[in-house]
Design a protein around this motif. Structure first.
Motif, mmCIF file in Angstrom:
data_model
loop_
_atom_site.group_PDB
_atom_site.id
_atom_site.type_symbol
_atom_site.label_atom_id
_atom_site.label_comp_id
_atom_site.label_asym_id
_atom_site.label_seq_id
_atom_site.Cartn_x
_atom_site.Cartn_y
_atom_site.Cartn_z
ATOM 1 N N THR A 154 -7.142 9.021 -3.192
ATOM 2 C CA THR A 154 -6.312 8.341 -2.195
ATOM 3 C C THR A 154 -5.275 7.423 -2.813
ATOM 4 O O THR A 154 -4.110 7.433 -2.417
ATOM 5 N N TYR A 206 -9.843 1.778 6.846
ATOM 6 C CA TYR A 206 -10.999 2.373 7.507
ATOM 7 C C TYR A 206 -10.925 3.900 7.491
ATOM 8 O O TYR A 206 -11.911 4.580 7.164
ATOM 9 N N SER A 207 -9.764 4.448 7.833
ATOM 10 C CA SER A 207 -9.635 5.906 7.903
ATOM 11 C C SER A 207 -9.687 6.558 6.524
ATOM 12 O O SER A 207 -10.003 7.748 6.410
ATOM 13 N N ASN A 208 -9.391 5.788 5.481
ATOM 14 C CA ASN A 208 -9.422 6.324 4.104
ATOM 15 C C ASN A 208 -10.515 5.677 3.264
ATOM 16 O O ASN A 208 -10.455 5.713 2.030
ATOM 17 N N ARG A 209 -11.507 5.103 3.938
ATOM 18 C CA ARG A 209 -12.502 4.309 3.215
ATOM 19 C C ARG A 209 -13.280 5.128 2.193
ATOM 20 O O ARG A 209 -13.552 4.638 1.083
ATOM 21 N N SER A 210 -13.641 6.369 2.516
ATOM 22 C CA SER A 210 -14.407 7.184 1.557
ATOM 23 C C SER A 210 -13.605 7.426 0.289
ATOM 24 O O SER A 210 -14.129 7.306 -0.829
ATOM 25 N N THR A 227 -15.333 -6.635 7.146
ATOM 26 C CA THR A 227 -16.151 -5.707 7.930
ATOM 27 C C THR A 227 -17.618 -6.075 7.842
ATOM 28 O O THR A 227 -18.369 -5.913 8.813
ATOM 29 N N GLU A 235 -6.697 -0.325 9.655
ATOM 30 C CA GLU A 235 -6.848 1.051 10.112
ATOM 31 C C GLU A 235 -6.693 2.029 8.948
ATOM 32 O O GLU A 235 -7.433 3.023 8.848
ATOM 33 N N PHE A 236 -5.744 1.757 8.051
ATOM 34 C CA PHE A 236 -5.585 2.616 6.873
ATOM 35 C C PHE A 236 -6.837 2.546 5.989
ATOM 36 O O PHE A 236 -7.345 3.574 5.532
ATOM 37 N N TYR A 273 -7.874 -4.886 -0.118
ATOM 38 C CA TYR A 273 -8.984 -3.971 0.157
ATOM 39 C C TYR A 273 -10.322 -4.695 0.059
ATOM 40 O O TYR A 273 -11.196 -4.533 0.921
ATOM 41 N N TRP A 276 -3.172 -2.857 11.347
ATOM 42 C CA TRP A 276 -2.611 -1.626 10.823
ATOM 43 C C TRP A 276 -3.130 -1.346 9.409
ATOM 44 O O TRP A 276 -3.477 -0.212 9.089
#
Length: 514
Positions: A123, A226-230, A210, A223-224, A203, A220
């Motif tokens: 990522t 979280y959606s790319n956390r893995s 969290t 959200e990035f 990060y 915003w």
């Protein structure tokens, strides 16, 4: 290889930032050939041939000068030239060794065959080694947003934060691979350190928020993350994707992060069982050495243990030889049972002797691809930093290598993997299959022998030597236990037939299968 396309602003004009938002970015500018005399650490980027020299000795001097790009002409005579080149080569080599634990290492070749999953970010690129990958360009835009947010949440101005990063980056440049750094100008490197450090700090702050259920994070940016956390979780653990910790600290001095909560979120991440109650975690107050980077920090607290074994070199004199190959099934045959240790720490491995058997205790592991990557990169860091004194005296310095190497010895067949699962060393049904686990450990058999695994193998050898009769009895029982069970069952049945008045006869017979 051509320099990367535009990936960060190179002529950053601080006065052009309005309300924390930078002006249009310009393309990167790499140094021209005439600029390659910048000194990086002790290495001077010059290569100057001398057409007036002759003789084999002078050719060797010129070869060293050209190969290392260290040496600048002219010097008074050939002998002085040779002596100067020798001193430069030796000094640089000593400097490299002295900085071994501080450097931003490349992944060791000895285990690179494991594949790109363990070396290449998915990522975000942190640092110079992977920043030119086109699939990671999206995260470069996010870094600019993260830096804006970082400045707004900091206690200093943008100029103060940037100057602090530049000051830390001046010393950080020499920690990276010189061939990679030769293609990146000093200005580009400073910008890279600034944006990458801000991204990493934001990060870390998001992950802490969290855990704390704090809603103050930028929605915003959150959200990035979280959606790319893995992918980000994977990337920040890679050995080749690290920033010098002093650079990260230069930003955290203005924008603090709760490191105890951040590190505490990772220390038990190698197994599935998690405490429902929040437990306290504290950073060490007496650490003498700062971590080299985030991976080094996390490895320190995952490895940390109260165990304080000492290495006794005389102990090896008792053995004529020492086997470094033993499977889980072979241990079961000689009466050594696998068991999970109480601390769940990698260092806490070893043999506990009982009256008629023994137990080999190990930390539990729930093995999936994410945890495999973390373990491999911690082991890669150990490989890069291992020294003779580490292998001889410091049990912590090779803890992950010891743990993985011992598991790779135990798991020689799929039956061995099943044995590890049966005794709880490998947890859960999710993650890798038995075949995938076996393939993973097979690739790790070239890991260096760590002190902890060597001590454990000595304990196993000592058990074999001092309990020869007992181990022979266990081997006989293991090979013939099915037959012995049948004989005992038959005898029990015959005895019960001659005791008809026994009220439990029918129940016993049904239990033993007759």
């Amino acid at each position: 290889m051509e320099p990367a396309a535009a990936w960060l602003p190179c002529n950053l004009q601080l006065e052009n930032w309005v309300a924390g938002v930078p002006a249009a970015w310009s393309s990167p500018r790499f140094p021209a050939a005439s600029e390659s005399t910048v000194k990086y650490g002790n290495w001077i980027q010059t290569c100057v041939p001398n057409n007036n020299s002759s003789g084999r000795g002078q050719q060797l001097v010129e070869y060293y000068a050209a190969a290392t790009q260290h040496y600048s002409y002219p010097v008074e005579n050939d002998e002085a030239q040779a002596e100067s080149v020798i001193e430069v080569v030796l000094d640089d080599f000593r400097d490299d060794i002295d900085m071994m634990k501080e450097k931003m290492h490349r992944f060791p070749e000895s285990i690179r065959d494991l594949g790109d999953w363990y070396t290449v970010p998915r990522t975000v690129a942190i640092g110079p080694y992977h920043h030119d990958r086109p699939e990671l360009k999206k995260a470069e835009q996010v870094k600019h947003v993260a830096s804006c947010r970082c400045i707004r949440e900091s206690s200093g101005s943008m100029q103060e934060v940037y100057d602090a990063v530049v000051s830390a980056a001046a010393d950080a440049r020499r920690l990276y691979d010189r061939d990679v750094m030769a293609a990146i100008s000093g200005e580009d490197f400073q910008h890279m350190m600034f944006f990458d450090a801000c991204f990493l700090v934001q990060y870390m702050a998001w992950l802490v928020s969290t855990v704390s259920k704090n809603a103050d994070a930028d929605p915003w940016l959150a959200e990035f993350f979280y959606s790319n956390r893995s992918g980000i979780h994977h990337d920040v653990w890679l050995l080749e994707n690290q920033l010098p910790w002093k650079v990260v600290e230069s930003v955290m001095n203005f924008r603090p992060v709760d490191l105890e909560k951040f590190v505490g979120e990772w220390v038990d991440s190698l197994h599935d069982r998690q405490d429902l109650k929040e437990k306290s975690f504290a950073l060490d107050d007496d650490d003498r050495d700062d971590p080299p980077h985030l991976l080094g920090l996390l490895r320190h607290y995952i490895v940390r243990s109260t165990r304080r074994d000492t290495w006794n070199p005389k102990g090896k004199d008792e053995f004529k030889s020492l086997s470094f190959s033993v499977s889980a099934i072979e241990l079961a045959k000689i009466g050594i049972t696998l068991t999970v240790n109480e601390t769940a720490k990698l260092l806490d491995m070893g043999i506990n002797n009982n009256n008629f058997s023994a137990e080999l205790s190990l930390a539990p592991l729930s093995l999936n691809y994410a945890r495999a990557s973390r373990l491999v990169n911690m082991a890669a860091l150990e490989i890069c930093c291992l020294t003779p004194s580490s292998l001889r005296d410091k049990i912590e310095d090779s803890a992950v290598c010891s743990y993985l190497l011992l598991l790779s010895m135990l798991a020689q067949k799929e039956e061995d993997v099943h044995e590890l699962r049966r005794h709880g060393i490998l947890e859960g049904g999710a993650g890798l299959t038995n075949k995938q686990v076996l393939d993973f450990f097979t690739c790790l058999q070239s890991l260096p022998q760590g002190l902890c695994s060597t001590l454990t193998m000595l304990q196993i050898e000592n058990y074999k030597l001092n309990r020869k009769m007992l181990t022979k009895g266990h081997v006989f029982w293991y090979k013939n236990k099915k037959t012995i069970y049948k004989v005992l069952s038959a005898i029990t049945f015959l005895v019960l037939l001659h005791v008809p008045e026994c009220r439990f006869q029918q129940n016993v017979c049904s239990i033993i299968g007759f």
